[in-house]
Design an enzyme around this catalytic site. Structure first.
Site, PDB file in Angstrom:
ATOM      1  CB  THR A  11      15.774  19.754  16.890  1.00  0.00           C
ATOM      2  OG1 THR A  11      16.966  20.068  16.167  1.00  0.00           O
ATOM      3  CG2 THR A  11      16.153  19.067  18.178  1.00  0.00           C
ATOM      4  CE1 TYR A  31      17.399  24.710   9.048  1.00  0.00           C
ATOM      5  CE2 TYR A  31      15.223  23.859   9.589  1.00  0.00           C
ATOM      6  CZ  TYR A  31      16.594  23.751   9.650  1.00  0.00           C
ATOM      7  OH  TYR A  31      17.174  22.694  10.320  1.00  0.00           O
ATOM      8  CE  LYS A  74      18.334  25.740  12.559  1.00  0.00           C
ATOM      9  NZ  LYS A  74      17.466  24.670  13.126  1.00  0.00           N
ATOM     10  CB  ILE A 116      18.508  28.435  15.538  1.00  0.00           C
ATOM     11  CG1 ILE A 116      18.019  29.881  15.355  1.00  0.00           C
ATOM     12  CG2 ILE A 116      17.330  27.510  15.825  1.00  0.00           C
ATOM     13  CD1 ILE A 116      17.060  30.070  14.190  1.00  0.00           C
TER      14      ILE A 116
END
Length: 297
Positions: free
Chosen positions: A51, A139, A167, A207
């Protein structure tokens, strides 16, 4: 609370990176946005992730962003720095720079495009974890990287003392539960539609991209669950679903939809960097309607 293992807090925001209208890094805007997010319920901020447009920000910009946000929020929230690239050596350099800039932890995405096998993935994460003193969040987002971090690899990575969290954007809920049950890894939902579901089976929190616009609404779901009101938690998650769908599953990247909505709300965001393009008027109007329904309903 579902777990005492929330090393970076429970309600984290995958923060956008504000730019000026000319496309330069807007550090003052980043500080204002970070302050708002923390004051409205975020206890952690993740910078330079998906993001945060990490593929199109420079190494220097990433470090400047960590320093600015650290200055703005102090010790009121954890600050994680996204440092993942497809190059192990470069990722190590970014990890050391993030540590020097004041980050509390690292977010390291699986190396993308080159599709390394599982033993190479494991070696990649271990080398980065060995390089700095910061705790590391792995991640897992195979839809973007083209490579899955398999559960057995996660189990081995969990043995490293500085690999502490995941994540999870794998969309493999069974695998997440298996790893949660067998390790002390803190699992954070990286897909907002899974925030409550993963938390309910022992996840650490979320998250969230949607938290850029509605931090209090996303935090309220976790708070209700912690208070033992699972029906209210479900109601609040369902109430957020229309905005989650429009921001994350309506054909535009979350970066684009988050910035479109923040710009409409008069909050720091600015343009996206190419090759991304801004959301159109119809999409932006739909986002604004869903946002107002969530915060005013």
């Amino acid at each position: 609370m579902t777990t005492t293992n929330s090393p970076f807090g429970r309600a984290l925001c995958a923060m956008i990176t504000p730019f000026t209208e000319e496309g330069a890094l807007d550090l003052a805007g980043a500080q204002r946005l970070a302050e708002r997010l923390v004051s409205e319920g975020c206890d952690g901020l993740v910078l330079s992730g998906t993001t945060g447009e990490s593929p199109t920000t420079t190494d220097e910009e990433k470090s400047l962003l960590v320093r600015a946000v650290r200055e703005a929020v102090g010790e009121r929230a954890s600050v994680l720095a996204g440092v993942g690239t497809y190059d192990t050596r470069h990722t190590v350099e970014l990890a050391l720079a993030a540590e020097k800039a004041g980050a509390d932890g690292l977010l390291v995405v699986a190396p993308y495009y080159s599709k390394p096998p599982q033993d190479a993935l494991e070696a990649h994460f271990r080398e980065i974890a060995d390089a700095s003193g910061l705790p590391l969040t792995v991640y897992d987002i195979p839809g973007r990287t083209g490579v899955r971090i398999e559960p057995d690899t996660m189990l081995r990575l969990a043995e490293h003392p500085r690999i502490v969290a995941v994540k999870d954007c794998s969309y493999d809920f069974l695998a997440a539960q298996k790893v949660i049950a067998r390790t002390e890894l803190a699992y954070y939902a990286g897909c907002d539609e899974h925030n409550l579901a993963l938390y309910a089976v022992g996840g650490a929190g979320c998250i969230s991209t949607v938290a850029n616009a509605a931090p209090a609404g996303l935090r309220a779901v976790l708070d209700a669950f912690d208070a033992g009101d699972t029906a209210e938690a479900a109601r609040l998650q369902q109430r957020a679903t229309p905005l989650i769908e429009l921001m994350m599953s309506a054909g535009l990247p979350g970066t684009v939809t988050a910035k479109a909505l923040l710009n409409e709300l008069g909050l720091p965001a600015g343009p996206v960097r190419a090759p991304l393009r801004p959301a159109g008027r119809e999409a932006t109007d739909g986002l604004l309607t869903a946002y107002r329904s969530l915060v005013e309903g």
